[in-house]
Design a protein around this motif. Sequence first.
Motif, short mmCIF file in Angstrom:
data_model
loop_
_atom_site.label_atom_id
_atom_site.label_comp_id
_atom_site.label_asym_id
_atom_site.label_seq_id
_atom_site.Cartn_x
_atom_site.Cartn_y
_atom_site.Cartn_z
N ARG A 113 0.85 -1.19 0.00
CA ARG A 113 0.00 0.00 0.00
C ARG A 113 0.89 1.25 0.00
O ARG A 113 1.85 1.33 0.75
N HIS A 147 -0.05 1.67 -8.12
CA HIS A 147 -0.79 0.67 -8.89
C HIS A 147 -0.69 -0.69 -8.21
O HIS A 147 0.27 -0.98 -7.52
N THR A 192 2.09 -11.16 -8.14
CA THR A 192 2.89 -12.13 -8.89
C THR A 192 1.98 -12.92 -9.84
O THR A 192 2.33 -13.18 -10.99
N GLU A 193 0.81 -13.27 -9.33
CA GLU A 193 -0.10 -14.10 -10.11
C GLU A 193 -0.53 -13.42 -11.40
O GLU A 193 -0.70 -14.06 -12.43
N ARG A 237 -4.89 -7.93 3.64
CA ARG A 237 -4.93 -9.27 3.07
C ARG A 237 -5.99 -10.07 3.81
O ARG A 237 -6.25 -9.84 4.99
N ASN A 252 3.43 -8.32 4.16
CA ASN A 252 4.21 -7.59 3.18
C ASN A 252 5.28 -6.77 3.90
O ASN A 252 4.98 -5.81 4.59
#
Length: 632
Positions: free
Chosen positions: A367, A387, A391-392, A493, A499
């Motif tokens: 964030r 933005h 990874t996905e 999450r 993170n």
Amino acid sequence: MTYAETYARWKRDPEAFWMDAAKAIDWDRPPSRALFDDDAPLYKWFADARVNACWNAVDRHVESGRGDQLAIIHDSPITHSTKGITYRELQTRVASLAGALRAKGVGKGDRVIIYMPMVPEALEAMLACSRLGAIHSVVFGGFAAHELAVRIDDCQPRAIIAASCGLEPGRVVHYKPLLDRAIEQATHKPDFCVIFQREQEVARLVEGRDVAWHAFQYGVEPAECVPVEGNHPHYILYTSGTTGQPKGVVRHTAGHLVALSWSMKNIYGIDAGDVFWAASDVGWVVGHSYICYGPLIAGATTIVFEGKPVGTPDAGTFWRVIQNHKVKSFFSAPTAIRAVRREDPEGELIKDYNLRSLQALFLAGERADPDTVQWAEEKLRVPVIDHWWQTETGWPIVANPFGIEPLPVKRGSPSVVMPGYDVQVLDEGGSPLPAGTLGAIAVRLPLPPGTLPSLWNADDRFRQAYLTTFPGYYETGDAGYIDADGYLYIMARTDDVINVAGHRLSTGAMEEVLAAHPAVAECAVIGVADSLKGQMPLGFLCLKRGVSQSPDEVQKEVVRMVRDRIGPVAAFKTAVVVDRLPKTRSGKILRATMAKIADGQDFKTPATIDDPAVLDEIGAVLKGAGYPAAQA
Ligand code: COA
Ligand code: AMP
């Protein structure tokens, strides 16, 4: 065309939208259509095409007259060196490396692990694999031998390409001993390893297994590009899930090329001949998409930066690189900007450099807090664009489409959804929620080209992890809301992923390490707020009765164990000892409530809690350990 028109055009006719975007790619056999949904909910894009990724990233630019343009600039404030590689040189180097790999039996579909620091040879290794249709899997240098071993066993590489060492400020990272240990630990053994010897530390080669980067290319026939099917796996990139077993995200070739090409122009505003810099690492998805493939597919110049935002040598490094190499778009992580701001709050060092080339700063990975965004806007006087992606997905889900039209920035929001993605905020039952209401963020299937088609050799895990909770949707694992103007806000999450400094880490993986300590009966790891890194992991240990070791000793040992097993990147520095953990009556540990207590946030005692008194005990221990920490 405006953003709204572009998005509407995609929505009206996705097939036509992507077939049009596909015109930017050089095909050996063009696709007859974009989407292949015969195996839904597993989707393929441009599956009947034939294409080569390396051709599109390198050779075609030489053919079209860009041979003398710099493809890569390596800038290393750690070794005090700068080096440029033109597209023509890159073509020669990659063809030679690919030829040497081919001579040792590497071909289409073979996996090759790449374990290298931020040197151009890392990109060359990736491109050489792409040239042959071999599937690379890059492993980040901050992971320990065990993590590398897990990846070796999962993707079973025929070869591993590694550097002798990496360079962190004040410390040499001994890649080769880590590699040797990983191969020893792994059940699968590669046929051979290619070692790129760096002068800062030359590694001992294992006879019969290791070959030296230069020597093994001697006298080989350079390899041509091997066209592959559109849905041939281009690479595998492992990312953290909820357990210690990382997820092998697969990227198919054609969709990847089309999506990256579209994003370079329409999101980042980059054309052939521009200079683009993503200050990340090849071991992360940002490195794959926007250090290596994206800028090169676009015919731009990419920068491979071996340094840190601060301390190499100071907080002016970013601005020096932007000035010296005339960077047009710069991509970094909020944590890096926070680190710079902490050292240089007034932005004095920015004034030492001419940043006229810079048109925008892009932030992702975590964030972007409004305060940091505002600081960067004021000091750099360019749009600062948050933005959001993963990874996905391989490329942004939500962004400000700078290349189409810069939309008004709302600080705290990564802005609006990109064509290809139909993002919905869902309630627990999977029904879309109205604007402004917090819920789980999901993307209606199919996901666009360039996103993951599945996990490596694990279709069931893919379905289970992403497609089951909300049938018909891809579950992102993030929670947030969309406002009345269509701007998305990412709030948290929904799983146990944290993170840390823009690095995605699994608390489950850390818990597995703590639980392996002989004195630990039970444990939990949560992410607590940190003013620099966004989050930091914090461990809770319940010790077995009658253990002879002091809690202090156990704490130190588990910190060392996490560093040894997962790696320094986990940044696991603190564990506290508690009598018991707060749990629901069915035995689920209340990690989210613990995190709120550690952060000093208001929380509701969960109705399902087994014994509410445990929360007071936890609060007291955390207070004693200095939580909630004062956030600068
Ligand atoms: N190889 C080996 N070790 C590495 C490494 C690598 N490639 N990258 C990081 N590490 C090590 C660091 O040396 C550090 O080790 P230490 O515990 O001995 O100090 C540890 O991993 C933690 O690293 P990190 O979390 O990156 O913290 P840091 O203190 O080194 O630097 C920042 C802090 C904010 C400057 C740094 O995290 C940063 O630049 N982050 C940007 C993140 C980013 O670009 N993410 C990509 C997503 S877009
Ligand atoms: P990774 O797969 O390592 O790129 O991590 C992806 C995760 O990082 C996302 O699912 C989010 O949780 C977080 N993330 C990435 N970018 C952003 C952003 N711009 N804002 C908020 N969270 C982000």
